[in-house]
Design an enzyme around this catalytic site. Sequence first.
Site, PDB file in Angstrom:
ATOM      1  N   ASP A  39       0.872  -1.169   0.000  1.00 30.50           N
ATOM      2  CA  ASP A  39       0.000   0.000   0.000  1.00 30.50           C
ATOM      3  C   ASP A  39       0.920   1.233   0.000  1.00 30.50           C
ATOM      4  O   ASP A  39       2.113   1.114   0.321  1.00 30.50           O
ATOM      5  CB  ASP A  39      -0.878  -0.033   1.261  1.00 30.50           C
ATOM      6  CG  ASP A  39      -1.603   1.267   1.496  1.00 30.50           C
ATOM      7  OD1 ASP A  39      -2.240   1.765   0.547  1.00 30.50           O
ATOM      8  OD2 ASP A  39      -1.537   1.792   2.627  1.00 30.50           O
ATOM      9  N   ASP A  55      -0.183   5.182   0.828  1.00 31.92           N
ATOM     10  CA  ASP A  55      -0.421   6.235   1.826  1.00 31.92           C
ATOM     11  C   ASP A  55      -0.513   5.665   3.235  1.00 31.92           C
ATOM     12  O   ASP A  55      -1.362   4.813   3.514  1.00 31.92           O
ATOM     13  CB  ASP A  55      -1.715   6.987   1.477  1.00 31.92           C
ATOM     14  CG  ASP A  55      -1.576   7.729   0.160  1.00 31.92           C
ATOM     15  OD1 ASP A  55      -0.690   8.582   0.068  1.00 31.92           O
ATOM     16  OD2 ASP A  55      -2.341   7.432  -0.770  1.00 31.92           O
TER      17      ASP A  55
HETATM   18  C1  XBP Z   1      -5.276   6.342   0.093  1.00 30.64           C
HETATM   19  C2  XBP Z   1      -6.433   7.114  -0.328  1.00 30.64           C
HETATM   20  C3  XBP Z   1      -6.212   8.238  -1.230  1.00 30.64           C
HETATM   21  C4  XBP Z   1      -5.392   9.378  -0.648  1.00 30.64           C
HETATM   22  C5  XBP Z   1      -5.486  10.604  -1.524  1.00 30.64           C
HETATM   23  O1  XBP Z   1      -5.519   5.033  -0.260  1.00 30.64           O
HETATM   24  O2  XBP Z   1      -7.548   6.834   0.029  1.00 30.64           O
HETATM   25  O3  XBP Z   1      -7.467   8.744  -1.571  1.00 30.64           O
HETATM   26  O4  XBP Z   1      -5.908   9.734   0.608  1.00 30.64           O
HETATM   27  O5  XBP Z   1      -5.097  10.306  -2.840  1.00 30.64           O
HETATM   28  P1  XBP Z   1      -4.457   3.843  -0.109  1.00 30.64           P
HETATM   29  P2  XBP Z   1      -5.972  10.756  -4.100  1.00 30.64           P
HETATM   30  O6  XBP Z   1      -4.426   3.504   1.364  1.00 30.64           O
HETATM   31  O7  XBP Z   1      -5.029   2.779  -0.961  1.00 30.64           O
HETATM   32  O8  XBP Z   1      -3.109   4.287  -0.610  1.00 30.64           O
HETATM   33  O9  XBP Z   1      -6.327  12.188  -3.910  1.00 30.64           O
HETATM   34  O10 XBP Z   1      -5.063  10.508  -5.273  1.00 30.64           O
HETATM   35  O11 XBP Z   1      -7.201   9.883  -4.121  1.00 30.64           O
END
Ligand code: XBP
Length: 256
Positions: free
Chosen positions: A8, A10
């Site tokens: 993953d 973020d």
């Molecule tokens: C992270 C998310 C993303 C980020 C923002 O998901 O939910 O929406 O918060 O990025 P993951 P975007 O844990 O799957 O990495 O603005 O590009 O959506």
Amino acid sequence: MLRALLWDVDGTLAETERYGHLVAFNTAFAEAGLPYRWTAERYGELLRIAGGRERLEHDLALQPDGPKRPLELRHLAEQLHRAKNAAYERIVAAGAIPLRPGVIELLEDCAAAGLPMGIVTTTSGVNIDVLLRTRLGGDWRSRFAVVVGAEQAPLKKPDPQAYARALESLDLTARQAVAIEDAPAGVAAARAAGVPVVVQHSFFFPDIDDAGALAAGPSLAYGAGWRAPTDVAADTRISLDLLAAWHASATMHAGN
Ligand code: XBP
């Protein structure tokens, strides 16, 4: 046998939500002349909604003075999301967000062992690119056998689509891989796809329910505080050897 490690982004590779996306959303509100600001507490709640545009749409719909018509709401969310991503790119490209401790070592373990790795996230491709380009260099893609982001898997976590796409591309079954996740939606997505998941707690998710996870702990940089199928010394980092041992023990108990 463990055949791939799926990352993953973020909260897992880096604390991008706290120090990148949240700051960038507030910059986008300010640039648009809007009075909204999200606190860290509010953002922690909003992370239930996967996807930056979807998160904006959800919150704007709750604002008493926000747009009322669905199309207007969608347009404003899209405009703010573009501005947020531009602000995020500036923050990350300036070097403000390091990889989390222990990440680079585990990436290097996998490279040395020739174990394929994948990126499995619901984040937009531009955001994956700026983080990994800044931290790993312009040839970062060559480190990963597959990269699945929002554009490849429009059904966001907790839907298992992103994991299904990655497994399909790697030509592996779910139990041949291990995922590393930090958020409930990510853990749910990996589990729904059948992929054993290791939970690394993060700023916004310090104590999620990780009952169904293969292992869970605070940081890849040390073993203290981990719940895992094998003993981990407090001062040992979470290495590929450890992950492979955990994976072997889990698949053995599952009869695979
Ligand atoms: C992270 C998310 C993303 C980020 C923002 O998901 O939910 O929406 O918060 O990025 P993951 P975007 O844990 O799957 O990495 O603005 O590009 O959506």
